[in-house]
Write a protein that holds these residues in place. Structure first.
Motif, PDB file in Angstrom:
ATOM      1  N   ASN A   1       0.815  -1.219   0.000  1.00  0.00           N
ATOM      2  CA  ASN A   1       0.000   0.000   0.000  1.00  0.00           C
ATOM      3  C   ASN A   1       0.849   1.269   0.000  1.00  0.00           C
ATOM      4  O   ASN A   1       0.382   2.344   0.359  1.00  0.00           O
ATOM      5  N   GLU A   2       2.096   1.142  -0.415  1.00  0.00           N
ATOM      6  CA  GLU A   2       2.939   2.317  -0.601  1.00  0.00           C
ATOM      7  C   GLU A   2       2.517   3.070  -1.858  1.00  0.00           C
ATOM      8  O   GLU A   2       2.649   4.297  -1.946  1.00  0.00           O
TER       9      GLU A   2
ATOM     10  N   ARG B   1      11.781  11.561  -4.050  1.00  0.00           N
ATOM     11  CA  ARG B   1      11.003  12.807  -3.987  1.00  0.00           C
ATOM     12  C   ARG B   1      10.057  12.812  -2.790  1.00  0.00           C
ATOM     13  O   ARG B   1       9.872  13.843  -2.135  1.00  0.00           O
ATOM     14  N   ALA B   2       9.467  11.652  -2.510  1.00  0.00           N
ATOM     15  CA  ALA B   2       8.540  11.566  -1.381  1.00  0.00           C
ATOM     16  C   ALA B   2       9.270  11.760  -0.057  1.00  0.00           C
ATOM     17  O   ALA B   2       8.763  12.441   0.852  1.00  0.00           O
ATOM     18  N   VAL B   3      10.465  11.170   0.059  1.00  0.00           N
ATOM     19  CA  VAL B   3      11.270  11.331   1.278  1.00  0.00           C
ATOM     20  C   VAL B   3      11.677  12.787   1.450  1.00  0.00           C
ATOM     21  O   VAL B   3      11.606  13.353   2.551  1.00  0.00           O
ATOM     22  N   ALA B   4      12.128  13.416   0.342  1.00  0.00           N
ATOM     23  CA  ALA B   4      12.523  14.825   0.399  1.00  0.00           C
ATOM     24  C   ALA B   4      11.344  15.705   0.798  1.00  0.00           C
ATOM     25  O   ALA B   4      11.490  16.645   1.587  1.00  0.00           O
ATOM     26  N   GLU B   5      10.166  15.385   0.288  1.00  0.00           N
ATOM     27  CA  GLU B   5       8.953  16.131   0.634  1.00  0.00           C
ATOM     28  C   GLU B   5       8.647  15.985   2.116  1.00  0.00           C
ATOM     29  O   GLU B   5       8.311  16.965   2.799  1.00  0.00           O
TER      30      GLU B   5
ATOM     31  N   ALA C   1       6.749   8.671   9.554  1.00  0.00           N
ATOM     32  CA  ALA C   1       5.444   8.433   8.947  1.00  0.00           C
ATOM     33  C   ALA C   1       5.607   7.614   7.668  1.00  0.00           C
ATOM     34  O   ALA C   1       6.598   7.743   6.956  1.00  0.00           O
ATOM     35  N   LYS C   2       4.634   6.757   7.405  1.00  0.00           N
ATOM     36  CA  LYS C   2       4.683   5.913   6.222  1.00  0.00           C
ATOM     37  C   LYS C   2       4.551   6.757   4.966  1.00  0.00           C
ATOM     38  O   LYS C   2       3.692   7.639   4.876  1.00  0.00           O
ATOM     39  N   ILE C   3       5.423   6.506   4.004  1.00  0.00           N
ATOM     40  CA  ILE C   3       5.413   7.270   2.756  1.00  0.00           C
ATOM     41  C   ILE C   3       4.364   6.694   1.813  1.00  0.00           C
ATOM     42  O   ILE C   3       4.257   5.482   1.652  1.00  0.00           O
ATOM     43  N   ARG C   4       3.598   7.563   1.199  1.00  0.00           N
ATOM     44  CA  ARG C   4       2.602   7.167   0.206  1.00  0.00           C
ATOM     45  C   ARG C   4       2.978   7.830  -1.111  1.00  0.00           C
ATOM     46  O   ARG C   4       3.010   9.068  -1.219  1.00  0.00           O
ATOM     47  N   LEU C   5       3.294   7.029  -2.133  1.00  0.00           N
ATOM     48  CA  LEU C   5       3.711   7.562  -3.427  1.00  0.00           C
ATOM     49  C   LEU C   5       2.490   7.873  -4.279  1.00  0.00           C
ATOM     50  O   LEU C   5       1.593   7.048  -4.430  1.00  0.00           O
TER      51      LEU C   5
END
Length: 356
Positions: free
Chosen positions: A219-220, A248-252, A276-280
């Motif tokens: 569910n990423e 990009r998600a980590v940087a955000e 927090a869990k990253i959601r792409l």
């Protein structure tokens, strides 16, 4: 994904079986099951199946599971669902209005009752028994399995699914099993009541590189976004795109943490240091900024292209460039003509009469 869960996934993806039907009366007598009634509901009748579908009270210990048949993949959400069912069964008992569905099959020379609908409810019952439930039998709609084929069974699994909905990837596994047996996408779509384009996308997804599959299962990444990525980048480049999206998600996420440090500080004080869990999503795609700019300034770009075409130096451009620009401008001309098209004559007359 753990090695155990990966093993389960491989078992599900490679599942295949030659169905050998058996005698319902024979197996029921051997396990001392109690006959209830004949089933008339169409939803439990498998297309093309012979014999009858009857409701039996079957000992829980006698209900078997075909390894790899159930397309539900291990996940925290699935565990939460089964835990909920376990609690409900302990408190309220088993819901007899939703019996399990099973076939009598001969596997390795041994007759058995194998469930094809109700795996979660069966597992929830077994857990409830471990926790003290006195349930001994479950209501099971049993079919003898004559002339039943796996493809009909896969369709039944999808159509009978009324509890926790199957995830898109799990539906894709059902589609793939039928496709491997020579059934075309349009037929799969018609039988499962979904669109052919969706079937095509799901078949892409379940055959995608492992990295993308893992991202969807965890569910990423949503299944729909994964399908879009596969159509845009293909199997060869989609993993590289996925890794870029993660960066990009980590940087955000880090940028948000720096701009709003108070929640992070509070979490550290509470001992909650887990990120927090990253959601792409589409906003992390490699072309996300370009798409945003085109969406925002597309009309201005069209008008600029028109200005370029009207420029006296336009003829000095290479033929390839002019042809590309002419094709581009034709799209704008057609769109403007569509906007300028008057309403239907009959509708226009009605409008005039109403105004009068």
């Amino acid at each position: 994904m753990s090695a155990f869960n990966e093993q389960i996934q491989q078992s599900i993806e490679s599942f295949d079986l030659t169905l050998v039907s058996g005698s319902v009366k024979k197996v029921m007598a051997s396990i001392k099951a109690e006959y209830d009634t004949k089933i008339e509901k169409e939803e439990f009748k498998i297309k093309g199946a012979g014999g009858s579908s009857d409701l039996w009270k079957v000992p829980v210990s006698a209900i078997k599971v075909l390894p790899g048949f159930n397309v539900r993949l291990p996940s925290p959400e699935l565990e939460e669902h089964i835990d909920y069912l376990t609690g409900s069964i302990l408190e309220e008992g088993f819901n007899h209005t939703r019996p399990l569905a099973a076939l009598v099959l001969e596997i390795d020379g041994v007759l058995g009752i194998y469930v094809y609908d109700g795996h979660c409810r069966l597992e929830g019952t077994k857990r409830a028994i471990i926790k003290g439930s006195t349930i001994q039998t479950l209501p099971v709609v049993v079919t003898d399995g004559k002339r039943v084929n796996l493809d009909d069974l896969y369709v039944m699994v999808h159509n009978l699914n009324k509890g926790k909905e199957l995830a898109p990837f799990e539906i894709g596994l059902l589609c793939k099993r039928q496709w491997k047996n020579g059934i075309d996408e349009k037929t799969i779509a018609r039988r499962m009541n979904i669109k052919p384009q969706y079937v095509e996308g799901l078949l892409r997804l379940v055959s995608a590189p492992k990295g993308l599959v893992d991202a969807v299962i965890s569910n990423e990444l949503s299944a729909s976004e994964g399908i879009k990525m596969l159509r845009a980048h293909g199997n060869g480049k989609v993993v590289a795109e996925l890794e870029l999206m993660r960066k990009r998600a980590v940087a955000e996420q880090q940028s948000k943490a720096l701009s709003n440090p108070e929640p992070a500080a509070s979490a550290e004080q509470d001992g909650a240091t887990k990120p927090a869990k990253i959601r792409l999503t589409a906003r992390h795609a490699s072309n996300a900024h370009v798409k945003k700019a085109v969406s925002k300034h597309g009309l201005a770009l069209f008008q600029t292209a028109r200005t370029i075409k009207a420029d006296p130096a336009y003829d000095n451009l290479s033929e390839t460039t002019r042809l590309a620009l002419d094709k581009f401008m034709l799209l704008l001309d057609e769109a403007e003509k569509a906007d300028a098209t008057p309403v239907d004559t009959e509708e226009g007359n009605q409008g005039v009469q109403a105004a009068a």
